[in-house]
Structures are given as C-alpha cells and as structure tokens.
Design a protein around this motif. Structure first.
Motif, PDB file in Angstrom:
ATOM      1  N   ILE A 253      20.233  46.590 -52.672  1.00  8.21           N
ATOM      2  CA  ILE A 253      19.427  45.988 -53.737  1.00  8.21           C
ATOM      3  C   ILE A 253      18.383  45.125 -53.045  1.00  8.21           C
ATOM      4  N   HIS A 254      17.138  45.575 -53.119  1.00 11.16           N
ATOM      5  CA  HIS A 254      16.057  44.968 -52.332  1.00 11.16           C
ATOM      6  C   HIS A 254      15.335  43.882 -53.140  1.00 11.16           C
ATOM      7  N   CYS A 255      15.815  42.635 -52.984  1.00 10.82           N
ATOM      8  CA  CYS A 255      15.233  41.488 -53.692  1.00 10.82           C
ATOM      9  C   CYS A 255      14.201  40.738 -52.849  1.00 10.82           C
ATOM     10  N   ALA A 256      14.250  40.901 -51.534  1.00 17.37           N
ATOM     11  CA  ALA A 256      13.325  40.174 -50.656  1.00 17.37           C
ATOM     12  C   ALA A 256      11.892  40.612 -50.922  1.00 17.37           C
ATOM     13  N   ALA A 257      10.974  39.653 -50.949  1.00 18.94           N
ATOM     14  CA  ALA A 257       9.567  39.982 -51.194  1.00 18.94           C
ATOM     15  C   ALA A 257       8.682  38.803 -50.814  1.00 18.94           C
ATOM     16  N   TYR A 258       7.414  39.107 -50.607  1.00 13.71           N
ATOM     17  CA  TYR A 258       6.388  38.072 -50.453  1.00 13.71           C
ATOM     18  C   TYR A 258       5.928  37.763 -51.871  1.00 13.71           C
ATOM     19  N   THR A 259       6.306  36.606 -52.389  1.00 11.61           N
ATOM     20  CA  THR A 259       6.056  36.290 -53.798  1.00 11.61           C
ATOM     21  C   THR A 259       5.062  35.150 -54.024  1.00 11.61           C
ATOM     22  N   ALA A 260       4.436  34.656 -52.945  1.00 10.91           N
ATOM     23  CA  ALA A 260       3.427  33.602 -53.085  1.00 10.91           C
ATOM     24  C   ALA A 260       2.138  34.241 -53.600  1.00 10.91           C
ATOM     25  N   VAL A 261       2.017  34.301 -54.922  1.00  8.05           N
ATOM     26  CA  VAL A 261       0.968  35.086 -55.573  1.00  8.05           C
ATOM     27  C   VAL A 261      -0.438  34.671 -55.143  1.00  8.05           C
ATOM     28  N   ASP A 262      -0.716  33.383 -55.108  1.00 14.70           N
ATOM     29  CA  ASP A 262      -2.047  32.921 -54.715  1.00 14.70           C
ATOM     30  C   ASP A 262      -2.288  33.102 -53.218  1.00 14.70           C
ATOM     31  N   ARG A 263      -1.292  32.777 -52.420  1.00 10.79           N
ATOM     32  CA  ARG A 263      -1.436  32.894 -50.968  1.00 10.79           C
ATOM     33  C   ARG A 263      -1.682  34.341 -50.551  1.00 10.79           C
ATOM     34  N   ALA A 264      -1.128  35.276 -51.316  1.00  8.24           N
ATOM     35  CA  ALA A 264      -1.280  36.701 -51.001  1.00  8.24           C
ATOM     36  C   ALA A 264      -2.740  37.139 -51.042  1.00  8.24           C
ATOM     37  N   GLU A 265      -3.556  36.442 -51.827  1.00  3.32           N
ATOM     38  CA  GLU A 265      -4.976  36.793 -51.899  1.00  3.32           C
ATOM     39  C   GLU A 265      -5.679  36.568 -50.558  1.00  3.32           C
ATOM     40  N   GLU A 266      -5.178  35.642 -49.781  1.00  6.18           N
ATOM     41  CA  GLU A 266      -5.785  35.330 -48.483  1.00  6.18           C
ATOM     42  C   GLU A 266      -4.965  35.871 -47.310  1.00  6.18           C
ATOM     43  N   ASP A 267      -3.642  35.838 -47.457  1.00  7.59           N
ATOM     44  CA  ASP A 267      -2.750  36.302 -46.391  1.00  7.59           C
ATOM     45  C   ASP A 267      -2.336  37.749 -46.675  1.00  7.59           C
ATOM     46  N   ARG A 268      -3.342  38.611 -46.786  1.00 12.33           N
ATOM     47  CA  ARG A 268      -3.114  39.974 -47.260  1.00 12.33           C
ATOM     48  C   ARG A 268      -2.275  40.802 -46.291  1.00 12.33           C
ATOM     49  N   GLU A 269      -2.495  40.626 -45.029  1.00 13.24           N
ATOM     50  CA  GLU A 269      -1.760  41.411 -44.037  1.00 13.24           C
ATOM     51  C   GLU A 269      -0.256  41.145 -44.126  1.00 13.24           C
ATOM     52  N   LYS A 270       0.102  39.872 -44.258  1.00 15.90           N
ATOM     53  CA  LYS A 270       1.515  39.498 -44.349  1.00 15.90           C
ATOM     54  C   LYS A 270       2.134  40.020 -45.645  1.00 15.90           C
ATOM     55  N   ALA A 271       1.409  39.870 -46.751  1.00 17.11           N
ATOM     56  CA  ALA A 271       1.908  40.332 -48.045  1.00 17.11           C
ATOM     57  C   ALA A 271       2.160  41.841 -48.019  1.00 17.11           C
ATOM     58  N   TRP A 272       1.250  42.577 -47.430  1.00 15.69           N
ATOM     59  CA  TRP A 272       1.402  44.035 -47.332  1.00 15.69           C
ATOM     60  C   TRP A 272       2.570  44.393 -46.413  1.00 15.69           C
ATOM     61  N   ASP A 273       2.664  43.687 -45.310  1.00 14.21           N
ATOM     62  CA  ASP A 273       3.709  43.973 -44.327  1.00 14.21           C
ATOM     63  C   ASP A 273       5.097  43.816 -44.945  1.00 14.21           C
ATOM     64  N   VAL A 274       5.273  42.734 -45.726  1.00 16.31           N
ATOM     65  CA  VAL A 274       6.580  42.477 -46.345  1.00 16.31           C
ATOM     66  C   VAL A 274       6.828  43.410 -47.532  1.00 16.31           C
ATOM     67  N   ASN A 275       5.881  43.452 -48.459  1.00 17.14           N
ATOM     68  CA  ASN A 275       6.118  44.146 -49.728  1.00 17.14           C
ATOM     69  C   ASN A 275       5.991  45.664 -49.652  1.00 17.14           C
ATOM     70  N   VAL A 276       5.186  46.150 -48.727  1.00 18.25           N
ATOM     71  CA  VAL A 276       4.991  47.599 -48.629  1.00 18.25           C
ATOM     72  C   VAL A 276       5.713  48.162 -47.402  1.00 18.25           C
ATOM     73  N   ASN A 277       5.336  47.670 -46.217  1.00 18.92           N
ATOM     74  CA  ASN A 277       5.966  48.199 -45.001  1.00 18.92           C
ATOM     75  C   ASN A 277       7.470  47.916 -44.971  1.00 18.92           C
ATOM     76  N   GLY A 278       7.849  46.694 -45.321  1.00 24.94           N
ATOM     77  CA  GLY A 278       9.268  46.340 -45.321  1.00 24.94           C
ATOM     78  C   GLY A 278      10.076  47.212 -46.262  1.00 24.94           C
ATOM     79  N   THR A 279       9.505  47.475 -47.436  1.00 26.76           N
ATOM     80  CA  THR A 279      10.170  48.349 -48.402  1.00 26.76           C
ATOM     81  C   THR A 279      10.278  49.774 -47.858  1.00 26.76           C
ATOM     82  N   LYS A 280       9.226  50.238 -47.199  1.00 28.32           N
ATOM     83  CA  LYS A 280       9.222  51.587 -46.615  1.00 28.32           C
ATOM     84  C   LYS A 280      10.307  51.728 -45.550  1.00 28.32           C
ATOM     85  N   TYR A 281      10.398  50.756 -44.659  1.00 28.53           N
ATOM     86  CA  TYR A 281      11.401  50.829 -43.589  1.00 28.53           C
ATOM     87  C   TYR A 281      12.818  50.842 -44.158  1.00 28.53           C
TER      88      TYR A 281
END
Length: 287
Positions: free
Chosen positions: A56-84
């Motif tokens: 059950i994959h609950c971990a995520a980058y959830t800092a909604v405003d910060r994600a607008e600027e820290d896009r690489e980290k948000a993608w790495d956690v929410n997309v790449n991490g989910t893929k792996y």
C-alpha cells in the motif's frame, strides 16, 4: 497476509498499519530511513528480501506549493518512486495499491467527479500524482488506485490541528469559502483500504468521508466541536493566493465503492467529532 505500507510516518500510512495489526495481519511500515523509494536498486533489494503479499503505497511528495518550484524532487518521488515500486511488486506478483488525490481533476464547477471524469491537473503536484497513476496502470494488469482529499489523522499535521492552534490565540479567522470538498479521516479510510487490499476488486476508486463542505464550513464546525469561540470569516481563493492552484471543486462521487460492496466512510462531521475526542485523549495521556 504480509503487507508493506510506505510512508509509515505520515497520517494515512500510520493508521493503515495500525488497522492491519488490529486484524492480525503482518504489517510492515517503512519510512525514508528504511526505504528510499527514489532508489530503484534499494527498492528491488528491499522488496525481494521482504516478499510482501501486497504494498500500500502511501508515501508521496505532498508539499503542494513547494512542488511548483522543486519539480525535480516532486517528480522523482511521485512518479519515479511509484514506478520503481510497481516494477518490484510486479516481479514478485504481489498486490499494489496507489494513493492518489483530487488534484488530478480540473477542480471547476459543482458536480462531483467520478472515476471516469476528465483528468486535467492544475498544479504540478496534481500532475505528478496523475503520472504516478499512469505508471501503475501501464505496469500492472491489476491494481488499486484510490483518490482521496483533505486528509486528517492523529500522526502528523493537518487543517484541524492548525485551526485548533490558531483558535487558541485568535477571536476571528479568515478561511477560504469557495473551495468545496470532503474531509477524509485516516482512521476511517484505513479500514476501507485494508478491506480493499484483501479483495480482488481492482480498479480506480474515490474514498473520502461522506458529505461536502467548504474550508470555512469545516473550520466553523471544528471550533464548534472543540468548544472554541472563534468567528470564521469566509474569503475567496483570490484573497488567499497560493503558489499552486487549489481546486474549487473537490467533490468526488463514492458510488463505485457502494457498487463494489465496500462500506462508505461515515459523514465528515461524525469523523471530526471522533477525531477531536482522539486528540483530547492524546493530550490527557501525555500528562
């Protein structure tokens, strides 16, 4: 059944592990200290050694405003991490559940979204969560994708705790009144997720507590239940600008839950009363 829950230090991950343990399931909660989901080699080794029956994959980058600027980290956690994770789960033929969000929708109008509604995220956070959904669907023939909103639980920060803290020192608070959605109590949601992961009823679901309200309505009820004399002044989203666009319509239909035989969550007002009592009990226990 052995179930791995990522994001154990978060509100939902914590309650899912507790609920599973109550039912006698073998629950393993992981945090970033145990498992860095952005490291594919570490994930493969961890999953291969653990061999869970489900994740059950609950971990995520959830800092909604910060994600607008820290896009690489948000993608790495929410997309790449989910893929792996999904790849590792596929290799051992385990079940997989991905926790998503109301932010995948455009967020306009006043009609509740269904699982088949058009996807049109307005924030980078919402985009990464939807791309996570796509990764799961592309990699796994069968999976659970559960979209949730306005989460609150005992283990972490949330809107209720913020309001109660501010209510200690303010007689009046301005709260956004034109964003409508459903609060989601992790205590209630965790019961549904454990029911779901033990089933074969795969697919995309939406799960929140019943009923709709604005953030201002929610705040008023919080103060009412807690016994605070705080006046809530409703304001527009434009009067409270944020870096990321918030959906004004976060209403989501839960008909699919009922259609598949799952118990709907209690009304959000019932959940709020239960939660405030839980917080009070926690304070008393700490004394």
């Amino acid at each position: 059944m052995k179930i791995l829950v990522t994001g154990y230090n978060g509100q939902l991950g914590y309650d899912v592990v507790q609920e599973g343990r109550k039912r006698g399931l073998h629950m393993i909660g992981s945090t970033i200290e145990d498992l860095d989901i952005t490291d594919s080699n570490q994930i493969n080794e961890y999953i291969n050694n653990l061999k869970p029956d489900a994740v059950i994959h609950c971990a995520a980058y959830t800092a909604v405003d910060r994600a607008e600027e820290d896009r690489e980290k948000a993608w790495d956690v929410n997309v790449n991490g989910t893929k792996y994770l999904a790849e590792a789960v596929k290799a051992i033929n385990a079940k997989f559940m991905y926790i998503s969000t109301d932010y995948v929708y455009e967020g306009n109008g006043d009609v509740p979204y269904t699982e088949d509604s058009k996807i049109f995220p307005q924030s980078y956070y919402g985009l990464t969560k939807y791309e996570g959904e796509r990764v799961v669907q592309n990699l796994l023939t069968d999976s659970f994708i559960v979209r949730i909103s306005w989460v609150f639980g005992i283990n972490g920060n949330n809107f209720i705790k913020t309001m109660l803290r501010l209510g200690e020192t303010h007689d009046e608070l301005k709260v956004v009144a034109d964003q409508i959605g459903s609060p989601t109590y992790t205590y209630d949601l965790s019961k549904l997720l454990i029911d779901m992961i033990q089933s074969q009823k795969y697919g995309i679901y939406q799960a929140t507590n019943e009923g709709f309200c604005s953030w201002a309505d929610f705040a008023e009820k919080i103060f009412d239940v807690a016994g605070y004399s705080v006046k809530v002044k409703g304001i527009t989203s434009e009067e409270y600008p944020t870096l990321a666009v918030r959906p004004k319509n976060s209403r989501m239909s839960k008909e699919k839950l009922r259609a598949n035989g799952f118990e709907p969550l209690p009304h959000w007002e019932h959940a709020l009363a239960h939660y405030v009592n839980e917080l009070k009990q926690e304070v008393q226990n700490d004394k």
